[in-house]
Design an enzyme around this catalytic site. Structure first.
Site, PDB file in Angstrom:
ATOM      1  N   ASP A 290       0.821  -1.213   0.000  1.00  0.00           N
ATOM      2  CA  ASP A 290       0.000   0.000   0.000  1.00  0.00           C
ATOM      3  C   ASP A 290       0.854   1.262   0.000  1.00  0.00           C
ATOM      4  O   ASP A 290       0.626   2.181  -0.764  1.00  0.00           O
ATOM      5  CB  ASP A 290      -0.994   0.000   1.179  1.00  0.00           C
ATOM      6  CG  ASP A 290      -0.330  -0.253   2.526  1.00  0.00           C
ATOM      7  OD1 ASP A 290       0.910  -0.474   2.570  1.00  0.00           O
ATOM      8  OD2 ASP A 290      -1.036  -0.240   3.548  1.00  0.00           O
TER       9      ASP A 290
ATOM     10  N   ASP B  87       7.207   3.708   3.324  1.00  0.00           N
ATOM     11  CA  ASP B  87       7.667   4.818   4.163  1.00  0.00           C
ATOM     12  C   ASP B  87       9.178   4.693   4.306  1.00  0.00           C
ATOM     13  O   ASP B  87       9.932   5.213   3.495  1.00  0.00           O
ATOM     14  CB  ASP B  87       6.927   4.776   5.500  1.00  0.00           C
ATOM     15  CG  ASP B  87       7.272   5.968   6.366  1.00  0.00           C
ATOM     16  OD1 ASP B  87       7.789   6.966   5.830  1.00  0.00           O
ATOM     17  OD2 ASP B  87       7.042   5.921   7.590  1.00  0.00           O
TER      18      ASP B  87
HETATM   19  P1  IMP Z   1       7.769   1.032   6.049  1.00  0.00           P
HETATM   20  O1  IMP Z   1       8.138  -0.354   6.462  1.00  0.00           O
HETATM   21  O2  IMP Z   1       8.379   2.080   6.969  1.00  0.00           O
HETATM   22  O3  IMP Z   1       8.064   1.337   4.610  1.00  0.00           O
HETATM   23  O4  IMP Z   1       6.209   1.184   6.312  1.00  0.00           O
HETATM   24  C1  IMP Z   1       5.281   0.612   5.469  1.00  0.00           C
HETATM   25  C2  IMP Z   1       4.068   0.127   6.209  1.00  0.00           C
HETATM   26  O5  IMP Z   1       3.657   1.036   7.219  1.00  0.00           O
HETATM   27  C3  IMP Z   1       2.889   0.025   5.250  1.00  0.00           C
HETATM   28  O6  IMP Z   1       2.723  -1.305   4.835  1.00  0.00           O
HETATM   29  C4  IMP Z   1       1.706   0.487   6.059  1.00  0.00           C
HETATM   30  O7  IMP Z   1       1.050  -0.627   6.614  1.00  0.00           O
HETATM   31  C5  IMP Z   1       2.277   1.311   7.168  1.00  0.00           C
HETATM   32  N1  IMP Z   1       2.105   2.750   6.895  1.00  0.00           N
HETATM   33  C6  IMP Z   1       3.077   3.626   6.600  1.00  0.00           C
HETATM   34  N2  IMP Z   1       2.601   4.857   6.399  1.00  0.00           N
HETATM   35  C7  IMP Z   1       1.264   4.757   6.550  1.00  0.00           C
HETATM   36  C8  IMP Z   1       0.184   5.722   6.435  1.00  0.00           C
HETATM   37  O8  IMP Z   1       0.355   6.915   6.148  1.00  0.00           O
HETATM   38  N3  IMP Z   1      -1.075   5.230   6.667  1.00  0.00           N
HETATM   39  C9  IMP Z   1      -1.325   3.928   6.976  1.00  0.00           C
HETATM   40  N4  IMP Z   1      -0.341   3.001   7.072  1.00  0.00           N
HETATM   41  C10 IMP Z   1       0.930   3.406   6.874  1.00  0.00           C
HETATM   42 MG    MG Z   2       0.691  -2.399   5.426  1.00  0.00          MG
END
Ligand code: IMP
Ligand code: MG
Length: 179
Positions: free
Chosen positions: A103, A106
């Protein structure tokens, strides 16, 4: 009663129509890139359910789906930094052309972890697809093959994305302004 309450929803960054238009374009790209194979879309639960469902309908050819569930955020809006596989794939991916469907990227931690997890199983290829990439101070540290939209550094809800499991059913993507 308004849903979501005004205190929780700020600007609508991407409308339902804009999402659908972009998903159709991504589906075309994948259709073209996978003309000689049957891609396996691996949706990352739960955030990518709507995106995965729409994306597979936008692929004009044979396609299979599977899902993995990971937990990294808990109920907070900040990453815990720990990725845990809650549900693994139903079938082995050895020899398959896999497309990981996320989705939002980040930090890139979740996607990087899953990419390594899948690559270790000997797939023919693994490509990465994310509906959203959050632009921030640190560039995402993962190679992305298909990207829907780049968004400013705000926490967002809707079209699968939640805060504490709420608001996944909104058809658009909006800024979360609650506490
Ligand atoms: P990462 O591992 O830091 O890249 O974070 C990714 C995961 O964090 C995604 O799969 C989402 O489930 C969650 N996430 C990050 N940002 C958001 C947001 O703005 N809204 C909802 N979920 C988020
Ligand atoms: Mg997720």
């Amino acid at each position: 009663m308004t849903y979501p309450p005004e205190s929780d929803l700020g600007e609508i960054l991407i409308t339902a129509d804009q999402i659908q238009e972009r998903v159709v374009a991504l589906g075309r790209e994948i259709t073209r890139d996978c003309a000689d194979s049957v891609p396996l879309l691996v949706g990352i639960l739960k955030g990518s359910i709507l995106f995965t469902a729409d994306l597979m309908r936008a692929i004009d050819g044979p396609v299979e789906i599977d899902f993995m569930a990971v937990s990294s955020y808990g109920d907070a809006t900040k990453s815990s930094g720990i990725v845990r596989i809650v549900k693994d794939l139903d079938a082995p991916v050895a020899g398959r052309h896999v497309i990981l469907v996320e989705d939002i990227i980040d930090s890139g931690l979740t996607m990087t972890y899953l990419l390594e997890h899948l690559l270790a199983q000997g797939p023919a290829s693994v490509r990465t697809c994310s509906l959203l990439v959050r632009e921030g101070q640190q560039a995402p540290r993962v190679q992305l093959d298909y990207v829907g939209f780049r968004i400013p550094p705000a926490f967002v809800i809707g079209y699968g994305l939640d805060v504490a499991q709420c608001y996944r059913n909104l058809p658009y993507i909006g800024v979360y302004t609650g506490s």
